[in-house]
Design a protein around this motif. Structure first.
Motif, PDB file in Angstrom:
ATOM      1  N   PHE A   1       0.851  -1.204   0.000  1.00 60.68           N
ATOM      2  CA  PHE A   1       0.000   0.000   0.000  1.00 60.68           C
ATOM      3  C   PHE A   1       0.876   1.240   0.000  1.00 60.68           C
ATOM      4  O   PHE A   1       1.848   1.277   0.775  1.00 60.68           O
TER       5      PHE A   1
ATOM      6  N   LEU B   1       4.691  -7.939  -0.366  1.00 63.69           N
ATOM      7  CA  LEU B   1       5.284  -6.861   0.423  1.00 63.69           C
ATOM      8  C   LEU B   1       4.199  -6.219   1.277  1.00 63.69           C
ATOM      9  O   LEU B   1       3.207  -5.695   0.730  1.00 63.69           O
ATOM     10  N   SER B   2       4.350  -6.274   2.584  1.00 67.77           N
ATOM     11  CA  SER B   2       3.476  -5.578   3.526  1.00 67.77           C
ATOM     12  C   SER B   2       1.987  -5.899   3.290  1.00 67.77           C
ATOM     13  O   SER B   2       1.573  -7.036   3.547  1.00 67.77           O
ATOM     14  N   MET B   3       1.185  -4.974   2.731  1.00 67.38           N
ATOM     15  CA  MET B   3      -0.214  -5.320   2.438  1.00 67.38           C
ATOM     16  C   MET B   3      -0.268  -6.547   1.523  1.00 67.38           C
ATOM     17  O   MET B   3      -1.183  -7.372   1.625  1.00 67.38           O
TER      18      MET B   3
ATOM     19  N   TYR C   1      -0.438  -9.464   3.596  1.00 71.48           N
ATOM     20  CA  TYR C   1      -1.794  -9.725   4.116  1.00 71.48           C
ATOM     21  C   TYR C   1      -2.606 -10.484   3.062  1.00 71.48           C
ATOM     22  O   TYR C   1      -3.388 -11.380   3.382  1.00 71.48           O
TER      23      TYR C   1
ATOM     24  N   ARG D   1      -6.770   3.814  10.110  1.00 69.22           N
ATOM     25  CA  ARG D   1      -7.137   3.500   8.710  1.00 69.22           C
ATOM     26  C   ARG D   1      -8.247   4.433   8.235  1.00 69.22           C
ATOM     27  O   ARG D   1      -8.264   4.867   7.088  1.00 69.22           O
TER      28      ARG D   1
ATOM     29  N   PHE E   1       8.904   4.809   5.629  1.00 68.34           N
ATOM     30  CA  PHE E   1       9.144   3.874   4.521  1.00 68.34           C
ATOM     31  C   PHE E   1      10.618   3.556   4.285  1.00 68.34           C
ATOM     32  O   PHE E   1      10.944   2.490   3.790  1.00 68.34           O
TER      33      PHE E   1
ATOM     34  N   MET F   1      -7.542  -3.090   4.688  1.00 64.01           N
ATOM     35  CA  MET F   1      -6.553  -3.490   5.708  1.00 64.01           C
ATOM     36  C   MET F   1      -7.162  -3.398   7.107  1.00 64.01           C
ATOM     37  O   MET F   1      -6.895  -4.248   7.956  1.00 64.01           O
TER      38      MET F   1
ATOM     39  N   LEU G   1       8.001   0.913  10.106  1.00 67.61           N
ATOM     40  CA  LEU G   1       6.534   0.748  10.098  1.00 67.61           C
ATOM     41  C   LEU G   1       6.132  -0.560  10.766  1.00 67.61           C
ATOM     42  O   LEU G   1       5.193  -0.604  11.563  1.00 67.61           O
TER      43      LEU G   1
ATOM     44  N   HIS H   1      10.992  -0.143   5.273  1.00 68.19           N
ATOM     45  CA  HIS H   1       9.760  -0.869   4.931  1.00 68.19           C
ATOM     46  C   HIS H   1       9.643  -1.199   3.441  1.00 68.19           C
ATOM     47  O   HIS H   1       8.743  -1.880   3.026  1.00 68.19           O
TER      48      HIS H   1
HETATM   49  C1  MLT Z   1       1.953  -1.420   3.376  1.00 64.99           C
HETATM   50  O1  MLT Z   1       3.118  -1.026   3.335  1.00 64.99           O
HETATM   51  O2  MLT Z   1       1.461  -2.187   2.544  1.00 64.99           O
HETATM   52  C2  MLT Z   1       1.091  -0.880   4.495  1.00 64.99           C
HETATM   53  O3  MLT Z   1       1.587   0.339   4.918  1.00 64.99           O
HETATM   54  C3  MLT Z   1       1.014  -1.855   5.607  1.00 64.99           C
HETATM   55  C4  MLT Z   1       0.140  -1.379   6.731  1.00 64.99           C
HETATM   56  O4  MLT Z   1      -0.156  -0.182   6.819  1.00 64.99           O
HETATM   57  O5  MLT Z   1      -0.283  -2.209   7.550  1.00 64.99           O
END
Ligand code: MLT
Length: 259
Positions: free
Chosen positions: A24, A89-91, A94, A128, A151, A183, A210, A236
């Motif tokens: 994200f 990567l990150s999101m 998820y 969020r 970042f 998220m 982060l 990040h």
């Molecule tokens: C990301 O880098 O994808 C998001 O910042 C992750 C997050 O905010 O949880």
């Protein structure tokens, strides 16, 4: 719920597929160095999640991380791919956890980069909503000020920051707001860690501001078959801040996977 779509992507190389899912509020171009550096061992496919780049979307209602995972599955189906190595990567991480829950039969291995298994705390959920409101009101450029202090590592060159700035600014505010709310509502994946028996690589920027590297390391400790690789000179955005180290970790990990 919205219907899954086939995502747009860039690809390089041939052979078993390594599919890359950005974070994200970015797009597929965050993976440029991985596409260049790993295309000799994999067919590297970097997707744009819905609503950006090569994956335009008209509406942004009710987007969820599960829907993003289903978009990836639909894209693989279109590509005729049965089994895949996935990196997120990150999101994007998820999305990988959700993909594992919903489409586990397709997973050969997972690489979790600068990400975590926990869901949002109450405070983070409120954050969020503030992010969604900020981007809706002020546009995507406002996210640069909000995110950039966390970042990047101090050593990261301005040229890299500029590339990421362009990705952020190119992300439509409605898409960024939908990501933030997706998220907010994502499932907690911590209970799944012990059940992920596929090989997992955890890669984390040593200086991630982060999601601290200790969180990535603890996550790795909860997964049965895992390798943890801390990345120096990276916060990040490890894949673009220190692509050599990230590519080396991915190469070593993927070389051990039977295909
Ligand atoms: C990301 O880098 O994808 C998001 O910042 C992750 C997050 O905010 O949880």
């Amino acid at each position: 719920m919205a219907e899954p779509i086939v995502l747009g992507y860039d690809e390089a190389g041939s052979g078993p597929v390594l599919l890359l899912v950005h974070g994200f509020p970015l797009d597929r171009t965050i993976w440029a160095e991985q596409m260049r550096g790993l295309s000799d061992i994999r067919r590297v496919v970097a997707v744009d999640l819905r609503g950006r780049g090569k994956s335009p979307a008209k509406e942004t209602d009710a987007w969820t991380i599960d829907l993003y995972a289903d978009d990836v599955a639909k894209t693989l189906e279109t590509l005729g791919v049965d089994k895949v190595d996935l990196a997120g990567l990150s999101m994007g991480g998820y999305v990988l956890f959700s993909f594992w829950r919903r489409h586990r039969d397709k997973v050969r291995s997972l690489a979790l980069i600068d990400t975590k298994a926990e869901a949002d705390s109450e405070e983070a959920r409120e954050g969020r909503e503030k992010t969604a409101a900020l981007v809706t009101e002020k546009g995507s450029a406002a996210l640069v000020d909000a995110l950039f202090p966390k970042f990047f590592a101090p050593t990261t060159p301005d040229s890299v920051k500029q590339e990421v700035r362009e990705m952020v600014e190119n992300t439509h505010p409605r898409t960024a707001a939908a990501d933030a709310l997706a998220m907010r509502d994502r499932a907690d994946s911590t209970a799944d860690l012990g059940r992920i028996t596929e090989p997992v690589l955890v890669v984390h920027g040593k200086e991630d501001l982060l999601i601290p590297a200790e969180i990535g390391q603890a996550m790795a400790q909860g997964i049965p078959k895992t390798m943890f690789v801390p990345i120096p000179n990276a916060s990040h955005m490890a894949p673009i801040e220190n692509p050599e180290a990230v590519n080396q970790a991915l190469r070593e990990f993927l070389s051990t996977q039977p295909v």
